[in-house]
Design an enzyme around this catalytic site. Sequence first.
Site, PDB file in Angstrom:
ATOM      1  N   ARG A  43       1.027  -1.193   0.112  1.00  0.00           N
ATOM      2  CA  ARG A  43      -0.026  -0.110   0.029  1.00  0.00           C
ATOM      3  C   ARG A  43       1.049   1.144  -0.054  1.00  0.00           C
ATOM      4  O   ARG A  43       1.573   1.538   1.019  1.00  0.00           O
ATOM      5  CB  ARG A  43      -1.036   0.025   1.096  1.00  0.00           C
ATOM      6  CG  ARG A  43      -1.518   1.300   1.491  1.00  0.00           C
ATOM      7  CD  ARG A  43      -2.746   1.164   2.377  1.00  0.00           C
ATOM      8  NE  ARG A  43      -3.888   0.551   1.873  1.00  0.00           N
ATOM      9  CZ  ARG A  43      -5.283   0.531   2.478  1.00  0.00           C
ATOM     10  NH1 ARG A  43      -5.388   1.479   3.262  1.00  0.00           N
ATOM     11  NH2 ARG A  43      -6.009  -0.103   1.843  1.00  0.00           N
ATOM     12  N   HIS A  53      -7.390   0.874  -6.612  1.00  0.00           N
ATOM     13  CA  HIS A  53      -7.848   0.132  -5.323  1.00  0.00           C
ATOM     14  C   HIS A  53      -8.168  -1.203  -5.816  1.00  0.00           C
ATOM     15  O   HIS A  53      -9.322  -1.784  -5.409  1.00  0.00           O
ATOM     16  CB  HIS A  53      -8.335   0.598  -4.356  1.00  0.00           C
ATOM     17  CG  HIS A  53      -8.306   0.313  -2.952  1.00  0.00           C
ATOM     18  ND1 HIS A  53      -7.651  -0.935  -2.511  1.00  0.00           N
ATOM     19  CD2 HIS A  53      -8.883   0.237  -1.869  1.00  0.00           C
ATOM     20  CE1 HIS A  53      -7.713  -1.475  -1.325  1.00  0.00           C
ATOM     21  NE2 HIS A  53      -8.667  -0.537  -0.655  1.00  0.00           N
ATOM     22  N   GLN A  78      -9.615  -4.171  -3.404  1.00  0.00           N
ATOM     23  CA  GLN A  78     -11.209  -3.846  -3.029  1.00  0.00           C
ATOM     24  C   GLN A  78     -12.200  -4.363  -3.999  1.00  0.00           C
ATOM     25  O   GLN A  78     -13.465  -4.476  -3.601  1.00  0.00           O
ATOM     26  CB  GLN A  78     -11.218  -2.355  -2.558  1.00  0.00           C
ATOM     27  CG  GLN A  78     -12.477  -1.883  -1.899  1.00  0.00           C
ATOM     28  CD  GLN A  78     -12.822  -2.484  -0.622  1.00  0.00           C
ATOM     29  OE1 GLN A  78     -12.056  -2.365   0.362  1.00  0.00           O
ATOM     30  NE2 GLN A  78     -13.904  -3.090  -0.672  1.00  0.00           N
ATOM     31  N   ASP A 136     -17.798   6.252  -1.257  1.00  0.00           N
ATOM     32  CA  ASP A 136     -16.701   5.994  -0.427  1.00  0.00           C
ATOM     33  C   ASP A 136     -16.446   7.572   0.321  1.00  0.00           C
ATOM     34  O   ASP A 136     -17.191   8.297   0.096  1.00  0.00           O
ATOM     35  CB  ASP A 136     -15.356   5.954  -1.591  1.00  0.00           C
ATOM     36  CG  ASP A 136     -14.055   5.916  -0.816  1.00  0.00           C
ATOM     37  OD1 ASP A 136     -14.066   5.554   0.396  1.00  0.00           O
ATOM     38  OD2 ASP A 136     -13.050   6.196  -1.683  1.00  0.00           O
ATOM     39  N   CYS A 189     -16.263   0.829   1.126  1.00  0.00           N
ATOM     40  CA  CYS A 189     -15.286   0.268   1.187  1.00  0.00           C
ATOM     41  C   CYS A 189     -14.667   0.388   2.602  1.00  0.00           C
ATOM     42  O   CYS A 189     -13.869  -0.145   3.123  1.00  0.00           O
ATOM     43  CB  CYS A 189     -14.214   0.601   0.381  1.00  0.00           C
ATOM     44  SG  CYS A 189     -13.706   2.255   0.328  1.00  0.00           S
ATOM     45  N   ARG A 223     -12.669  -9.233   1.665  1.00  0.00           N
ATOM     46  CA  ARG A 223     -11.337  -8.783   1.497  1.00  0.00           C
ATOM     47  C   ARG A 223     -10.572  -9.825   1.702  1.00  0.00           C
ATOM     48  O   ARG A 223      -9.709 -10.360   0.928  1.00  0.00           O
ATOM     49  CB  ARG A 223     -11.040  -7.197   2.224  1.00  0.00           C
ATOM     50  CG  ARG A 223     -11.462  -6.063   1.745  1.00  0.00           C
ATOM     51  CD  ARG A 223     -11.023  -5.569   0.621  1.00  0.00           C
ATOM     52  NE  ARG A 223      -9.694  -5.592   0.414  1.00  0.00           N
ATOM     53  CZ  ARG A 223      -9.085  -4.460   0.924  1.00  0.00           C
ATOM     54  NH1 ARG A 223      -9.738  -3.407   1.433  1.00  0.00           N
ATOM     55  NH2 ARG A 223      -7.683  -4.502   0.846  1.00  0.00           N
TER      56      ARG A 223
END
Length: 327
Positions: free
Chosen positions: A101, A128, A131, A231, A269, A297
């Site tokens: 990340r 991402h 996700q 988000d 998320c 996830r």
Amino acid sequence: MPRHFLKDDDLAPAEQKEVLELALALAAERFAKRPLAGPRTVAILFDKASTRTRVSFATGVAELGGNPLVIDAAGSQLGRGESVADTARVLTRQVSAIVWRTFGQERIEEMARYASVPVVNALTDEYHPCQILADLVTIAQHTGGLADSDAALGGRSLAYLGDGANNMAHSYLLGGVTAGMDVRIASPGDHAPDPAVVRRAEEIAAVTGGAVTITDDPVAAVLDASAVITDTWVSMGQEGESGRDESTFATYGVTEELMAHSGGIFLHCLPAYRGKEVEASVIDGPRSVVWDEAENRLHAQKALLTWLLEHPDDQTAAHALPIGAGR
């Protein structure tokens, strides 16, 4: 050469479906796959804060029989200026995969250039993709399973509301159309997705039967959508940027009234800020599947790591679909 997962279209439609099928199987039987038994080590690097990514990758590697080596930037030489290339050269001789990340997409692409093991994007400023795999698993679970065709979720639609220029919107575009979905992004005009990403999504959609819609009308976006998604309005690293105040996105909050136009499920998320991008009654209501989404996830990333380790020399994805400016 190893296979990497740096952005959503690194998997061709049939490959993405294989990963999703495996994720669903692992959700039903968590210890069915043990490709990291030994244990083999996976380096999991964090340049940014994390809860769900950290927990799901560390748990997932352990459940696959491996040793999760979690490294924060502050505790590594990478965080003190060592080059990405040198870090990759060191890690790749000792670990079986690298999960990172980080900030700019160019950093993880450089890691992949120098690594001889799979490199997985656990979030960058631009994408991402892990996700989105979890979200596609969740949509399959709640909307009738996977389709018979290579496009895993053909015939279904997702509407994403909020900042269309962020990493989530870009990954929904690429990952969603790879699954054959009708992807609709609703955002203010000055926060629309990167045109290069939109072009790439349109290229993929032409092959998979998906569709791309970019609009500033949230009602039009959510109309009859299978899934409504949002988000946080300000992503990590964007705090303090001009044009990022709450008023910019106020008309894109997911409310009960807006959800009435959809009939679909709700995803986020996380972390979520109730009363801002989503009403509490929506995220805590009966159509919300955010806790399934968070758990997925784990299953999606276990499936991805397993798939990458089982396809060490398969480079077909780069040629599976037309290559455009967004790739």
